[in-house]
Design an enzyme around this catalytic site. Structure first.
Site, PDB file in Angstrom:
ATOM      1  CG  ASP A  50      59.893  58.084  57.152  1.00 54.07           C
ATOM      2  OD1 ASP A  50      60.195  56.956  57.592  1.00 54.07           O
ATOM      3  OD2 ASP A  50      59.200  58.910  57.784  1.00 54.07           O
ATOM      4  CD  GLU A 128      39.170  38.807  30.995  1.00 48.03           C
ATOM      5  OE1 GLU A 128      38.062  39.020  31.535  1.00 48.03           O
ATOM      6  OE2 GLU A 128      39.408  37.790  30.322  1.00 48.03           O
ATOM      7  CD  GLU A 130      34.987  42.313  35.011  1.00 45.84           C
ATOM      8  OE1 GLU A 130      34.698  41.526  34.106  1.00 45.84           O
ATOM      9  OE2 GLU A 130      34.552  42.199  36.188  1.00 45.84           O
ATOM     10  CD  GLU A 184      32.327  42.891  31.896  1.00 50.58           C
ATOM     11  OE1 GLU A 184      31.230  42.425  32.272  1.00 50.58           O
ATOM     12  OE2 GLU A 184      33.174  42.206  31.285  1.00 50.58           O
ATOM     13  CD  GLU A 191      36.869  42.720  30.592  1.00 52.92           C
ATOM     14  OE1 GLU A 191      35.959  42.241  31.298  1.00 52.92           O
ATOM     15  OE2 GLU A 191      37.446  42.083  29.686  1.00 52.92           O
ATOM     16  CG  HIS A 240      37.854  37.162  35.017  1.00 50.28           C
ATOM     17  ND1 HIS A 240      36.807  37.211  34.123  1.00 50.28           N
ATOM     18  CD2 HIS A 240      37.287  37.128  36.250  1.00 50.28           C
ATOM     19  CE1 HIS A 240      35.661  37.204  34.782  1.00 50.28           C
ATOM     20  NE2 HIS A 240      35.923  37.167  36.074  1.00 50.28           N
ATOM     21  NE  ARG A 311      33.712  33.926  29.628  1.00 50.66           N
ATOM     22  CZ  ARG A 311      33.970  33.563  28.388  1.00 50.66           C
ATOM     23  NH1 ARG A 311      33.311  32.531  27.860  1.00 50.66           N
ATOM     24  NH2 ARG A 311      34.871  34.209  27.664  1.00 50.66           N
ATOM     25  CD  GLU A 328      39.022  33.881  32.123  1.00 52.60           C
ATOM     26  OE1 GLU A 328      38.351  34.849  32.499  1.00 52.60           O
ATOM     27  OE2 GLU A 328      38.672  33.125  31.192  1.00 52.60           O
ATOM     28  NE  ARG A 330      35.202  32.789  35.088  1.00 55.62           N
ATOM     29  CZ  ARG A 330      34.830  33.735  34.225  1.00 55.62           C
ATOM     30  NH1 ARG A 330      35.636  34.077  33.229  1.00 55.62           N
ATOM     31  NH2 ARG A 330      33.666  34.331  34.335  1.00 55.62           N
TER      32      ARG A 330
END
Length: 438
Positions: A50, A128, A130, A184, A191, A240, A311, A328, A330
């Site tokens: 359904d 990644e 977390e 972390e 993580e 990330h 970063r 990457e 983020r």
């Protein structure tokens, strides 16, 4: 795996039940459980269910839908109840006329992956994951820290360490290899990173990783949450996402003769992501709470810029080269529907390649420390600051509408606007403390 191989595995492992798994538009894993004796029929003809009872699927007058098992996703669940074994198979959703359901998030990602293949690429991704682990009492989570650890801390007596160990063991038994797991930055935050793979398989694996983390936490009397910002004053949880494109066995992002050994393909992909970043944020960060994480400070990726290393930018290029060359992104957080998040991210990058976009120069200094005037000089804007702002950006985006398809686009935006309205009228404890004596 063939039908015969799947059935032989089920028989050999003495599996009693099969969980036919799929995902709704919010990213929530759903399943229909059947006795293993019914699996041959389901493989041949699908499983009727359904669809009107599933968030964002169809209306009651068009409720019949079919689950079609993807046999390559068979995995034995590494826990039993009273000695009874179960397995899961991830399914695609089909309509009664035998066509893929336009509102199936997995199908939307498959379409973008197919477009990449038509452009000569195979897309790979690796997120990644977390999350926070908190205590439970009477089956309910308690909103307080379980530990006072920080980045990479070793907590040998912590039950959370045992949770991560059991998660790694369980995932390995299900065919998912863990590359790293660690504490972390924030207290009670962890993580887990798993092996990079083809993008649809990675999305499947991400859903499995979240399920196993939550399950193992419950087995230890704890609760794992993927809420982006459960606690004030500490870092939130991100997802990330590393992405790359391959042409055959060659990484299309790598050019040994290019500047920083990065290819024009990578630069165009980055340009597309930057161009569409604000538009896709409602998909990669889909909750009101997501924007409590996306604020300046707390290592939040709010600056729409790219970097070859640091970063503080939204997109960075890790130092690995050769086949490991990747970008990457983020911004995403783990509350996102991973299929839809991967789909809009990949589509944005491919759009940059198709249109030959050129990214701005990479920013190598710490953007967190830049004042607003310097950011303007570099052309750095910020991601949306609220779910409402993100929704408005997404509604103006032809790319987001095309990637999600009309069905999911309308249902998703409707759900998110409703969520914002609900949030807007709730009176919080902070407001009472701030304004009660006015």
């Amino acid at each position: 795996m063939t039908k015969e191989e799947v059935l032989e595995t089920i028989k050999k492992e003495k599996v009693s039940f099969i969980r036919l798994q799929f995902t709704d538009i919010n990213g929530t894993v759903k399943n229909v459980e059947i006795p293993s004796s019914e699996l041959p029929e389901v493989i041949d003809n699908g499983m009727l269910f359904d669809g009107s009872s599933v968030e964002g699927f169809v209306r009651i007058e068009e409720s019949d839908m079919y689950l079609v098992p993807d046999l390559s996703t068979l995995a034995i669940l590494p826990w039993t109840k009273d000695g009874v074994k179960s397995a899961r198979i991830i399914c695609d959703v089909y309509t009664p006329d035998g066509k893929p359901f336009e509102g199936d998030p997995r199908y939307r990602l498959k379409l973008v992956a197919k477009k990449a293949e038509e452009m000569g690429f195979k897309a790979f991704a690796g997120p990644e994951m977390e999350f926070f682990i908190v205590p439970m009492s009477d089956g309910k989570p308690i909103f307080e820290y379980l530990d006072s650890g920080s980045y990479f801390d070793l907590l040998p007596l912590s039950v959370a360490e045992r949770v991560r160990r059991d998660v790694a063991i369980a995932l390995s038994q299900m065919g998912i290899n863990i590359e790293a797991s660690h504490h972390e930055v924030a207290p009670s935050q962890h993580e887990i990173d798993f092996k990079y793979d083809e993008i649809v398989r990675t999305a499947d694996n991400a859903q499995t990783v979240k399920l196993v983390i939550k399950t193992m936490a419950i087995f230890h009397g704890l609760y794992a949450t993927f809420m982006p910002k459960p606690f004030y004053g500490v870092n939130g949880s991100g997802m990330h996402t590393h992405m790359s494109l391959f042409r055959g066995s060659e990484n299309a992002f790598y050019d040994p003769n290019g500047e920083l050994q990065l290819s024009d393909t990578l630069r165009k992909f980055v340009a597309g992501l930057l161009y569409h970043a604000r538009s896709i944020t409602a998909i990669t960060n889909p909750t009101v709470n997501s924007y409590k994480r996306l604020v300046p400070g707390y290592e939040a990726p709010v600056n729409v810029a790219w970097s070859a290393g640091n970063r503080s930018a939204l997109i960075r290029v890790p130092q690995a080269r050769g086949k490991a060359t990747r970008i990457e992104y983020r911004a995403p957080d783990p509350s996102a529907n991973v299929y839809l998040a991967f789909a809009v991210m990949l589509a944005a990058g491919l759009d940059g390649i198709e249109k030959g976009m050129t990214p701005p120069p990479p920013i190598e200094e710490n953007i967190y420390r830049m004042d607003e005037e310097k950011k303007r000089k570099h052309g750095i804007v910020s991601l949306p600051g609220s779910l409402k702002e993100a929704i408005e950006e997404a509604k103006r985006s032809e790319l987001v509408r095309e990637v999600l398809g009309e069905h999911i686009f309308e249902k998703f935006m409707e759900a998110k606007e409703r969520e914002w309205r609900e949030y807007s009228i709730v009176v919080t404890e902070w407001e009472r403390e701030k304004y009660f004596w006015v």
